[in-house]
Scaffold this motif. Structure first.
Motif, mmCIF file in Angstrom:
data_model
loop_
_atom_site.group_PDB
_atom_site.id
_atom_site.type_symbol
_atom_site.label_atom_id
_atom_site.label_comp_id
_atom_site.label_asym_id
_atom_site.label_seq_id
_atom_site.Cartn_x
_atom_site.Cartn_y
_atom_site.Cartn_z
ATOM 1 N N GLY A 1 0.686 -1.541 0.300
ATOM 2 C CA GLY A 1 -0.345 -0.058 -0.012
ATOM 3 C C GLY A 1 1.084 1.191 -0.130
ATOM 4 N N THR A 2 0.031 1.943 0.468
ATOM 5 C CA THR A 2 0.918 3.800 -0.325
ATOM 6 C C THR A 2 2.029 3.565 1.210
ATOM 7 N N VAL A 3 2.958 4.205 1.313
ATOM 8 C CA VAL A 3 3.739 4.393 2.345
ATOM 9 C C VAL A 3 4.199 5.725 2.703
ATOM 10 N N SER A 4 4.739 6.282 4.021
ATOM 11 C CA SER A 4 4.737 6.861 4.116
ATOM 12 C C SER A 4 5.689 7.560 5.453
ATOM 13 N N ALA A 5 6.532 8.602 5.854
ATOM 14 C CA ALA A 5 7.285 8.552 7.381
ATOM 15 C C ALA A 5 6.758 7.746 7.979
ATOM 16 N N ASP A 6 5.711 7.382 8.501
ATOM 17 C CA ASP A 6 4.689 6.765 9.661
ATOM 18 C C ASP A 6 5.211 5.407 9.934
ATOM 19 N N ASN A 7 6.133 4.700 8.491
ATOM 20 C CA ASN A 7 6.175 3.447 8.576
ATOM 21 C C ASN A 7 7.916 3.523 9.129
ATOM 22 N N ILE A 8 8.392 4.529 8.734
ATOM 23 C CA ILE A 8 10.168 4.772 9.234
ATOM 24 C C ILE A 8 10.606 5.141 10.427
ATOM 25 N N CYS A 9 10.000 6.649 10.391
ATOM 26 C CA CYS A 9 10.162 7.176 11.336
ATOM 27 C C CYS A 9 10.114 7.391 12.894
ATOM 28 N N PRO A 10 8.611 6.797 12.980
ATOM 29 C CA PRO A 10 8.716 6.810 14.413
ATOM 30 C C PRO A 10 8.908 5.486 15.009
ATOM 31 N N ASN A 11 9.572 5.351 16.513
ATOM 32 C CA ASN A 11 10.177 4.293 17.057
ATOM 33 C C ASN A 11 9.377 3.065 16.469
ATOM 34 N N VAL A 12 7.810 3.425 17.039
ATOM 35 C CA VAL A 12 6.469 2.400 16.900
ATOM 36 C C VAL A 12 6.067 2.650 15.687
ATOM 37 N N THR A 13 6.401 2.003 14.610
ATOM 38 C CA THR A 13 6.240 2.349 13.388
ATOM 39 C C THR A 13 4.329 2.140 12.883
ATOM 40 N N ALA A 14 4.053 2.774 11.985
ATOM 41 C CA ALA A 14 3.092 2.015 11.869
ATOM 42 C C ALA A 14 2.617 0.629 11.140
ATOM 43 N N ALA A 15 1.112 0.554 11.170
ATOM 44 C CA ALA A 15 1.216 -0.862 11.257
ATOM 45 C C ALA A 15 1.284 -2.058 10.137
ATOM 46 N N THR A 16 0.462 -1.048 9.075
ATOM 47 C CA THR A 16 0.042 -1.228 7.310
ATOM 48 C C THR A 16 0.799 0.431 6.747
ATOM 49 N N PRO A 17 1.217 0.432 5.751
ATOM 50 C CA PRO A 17 0.817 -0.928 4.897
ATOM 51 C C PRO A 17 2.004 -1.970 5.493
#
Length: 320
Positions: free
Chosen positions: A93-109
């Motif tokens: 799915g479409t990826v964003s900073a939330d998938n790499i930057c937070p200590n707990v990254t987004a669960a999806t995509p």
């Protein structure tokens, strides 16, 4: 019959060549701007469901992305290894900073494919970003870091893939422009022949060898001139707090405020660049000396900026 056998043989050869180890996948982020995680030393690019990541330790980041120009054909170079990582990821799915930057990254995509670089080098070439005004004065507002991977090998699910040169692209860092909040009045030092221009934590310092000649108490018909050199020095300094004549005339020199930056004028060429020009007029019972700096360039490390065609350093008054 021979034709049928030949066709089957050709089909077999084509099928055999479509081996996973020989498959070349194209990853192209050339039109995508680079970003950095605010709390991590990760520079990355995203494009729809893809992400290209450069992750290094803090000390390596500081070395690679130093806010200073690199010399021609002399990039900053580090080896790719388990600490200096280059990673390509594909998501569902479409990826964003939330998938790499937070200590707990987004669960999806979710990551559906990942390539990890196992060898190669990271090379950074840095240039300054400048503004230019009508007087040809320049100011540095940031630095552009061009990132290239050389002889990089990715380990991917279908086998290894190597690029002799892979251009990651530009990553830009910003800097606070020097304020240059000076007025038109300067001060002669109380302890020597330096001329000071102060503005809060900024100090512009002119120190000439032949002070008596350049600032003679006599009206000028034509300006007196000198050229920036090892004996005719000009420096801009930025301190952590307000600075004054007292600081420079105290021995030993105080440890506070701290010196944050120092830019020194580049040696000039007689009648061409780096010119100190002084005009003297009568002022009451004394004389007013007005100093212009023409085509002066200031330098720190490998970076430079220009004061322009004509910069008013300021005026001071002397009495005979």
């Amino acid at each position: 019959m021979k034709r049928i056998v030949s066709a089957i043989l050709l089909l077999f050869i084509i099928t055999a060549c479509d081996d996973g180890d020989l498959k070349v996948d194209v990853i192209d982020f050339s039109d995508v701007p680079a970003q950095k995680c605010s709390d991590k030393y990760i520079v990355y690019k995203t494009k729809e469901a893809e992400m290209l990541i450069l992750s290094v330790p803090e000390e390596v980041y500081v070395q690679l992305f130093k806010n200073d120009e690199t010399l021609p054909d002399t990039p900053r170079v580090v080896e790719i290894n388990s600490s200096n990582q280059v990673i390509y990821r594909q998501y569902n799915g479409t990826v964003s900073a939330d998938n790499i930057c937070p200590n707990v990254t987004a669960a999806t995509p979710n990551v559906i494919e990942e390539w990890n670089a196992t060898s190669g080098t990271i090379e950074i070439t840095t240039t300054s970003i400048k503004t230019v005004d009508a007087n040809n004065a320049t100011r540095i507002t940031g630095y552009k870091h061009n990132i290239v991977f050389k002889n990089i090998t990715f380990q991917k699910p279908s086998g290894n893939q190597t690029y002799e040169t892979y251009v990651f692209g530009d990553y830009t860092t910003s800097v606070s422009a020097l304020a240059f909040g000076f007025d038109e009045e300067v001060d002669k030092s109380t302890c020597d022949n330096r001329i000071f221009d102060f503005a809060g934590g900024e100090a512009f310092i002119l120190d000439v060898a032949d002070y008596a000649t350049l600032f003679e108490n006599a009206v000028t018909t034509d300006p007196r001139t000198a050229t920036i050199s090892a004996t005719n020095k000009l420096s801009y300094r930025l301190y952590s707090n307000t600075i004054s004549n007292t600081y420079f005339c105290t021995t030993p020199q105080p440890t506070t405020p701290a010196l944050l930056q120092q830019w020194n004028a580049v040696d000039g060429v007689t009648d061409v660049s780096g010119i100190i020009e002084v005009t003297t007029t009568v002022y009451g019972t004394g004389f007013q000396h007005t100093i212009h700096l023409k085509k002066v360039t200031l330098k720190k490390d490998n970076s430079t900026f220009s004061l322009g065609d004509d910069y008013l350093f300021g005026s001071f008054i002397t009495n005979p």
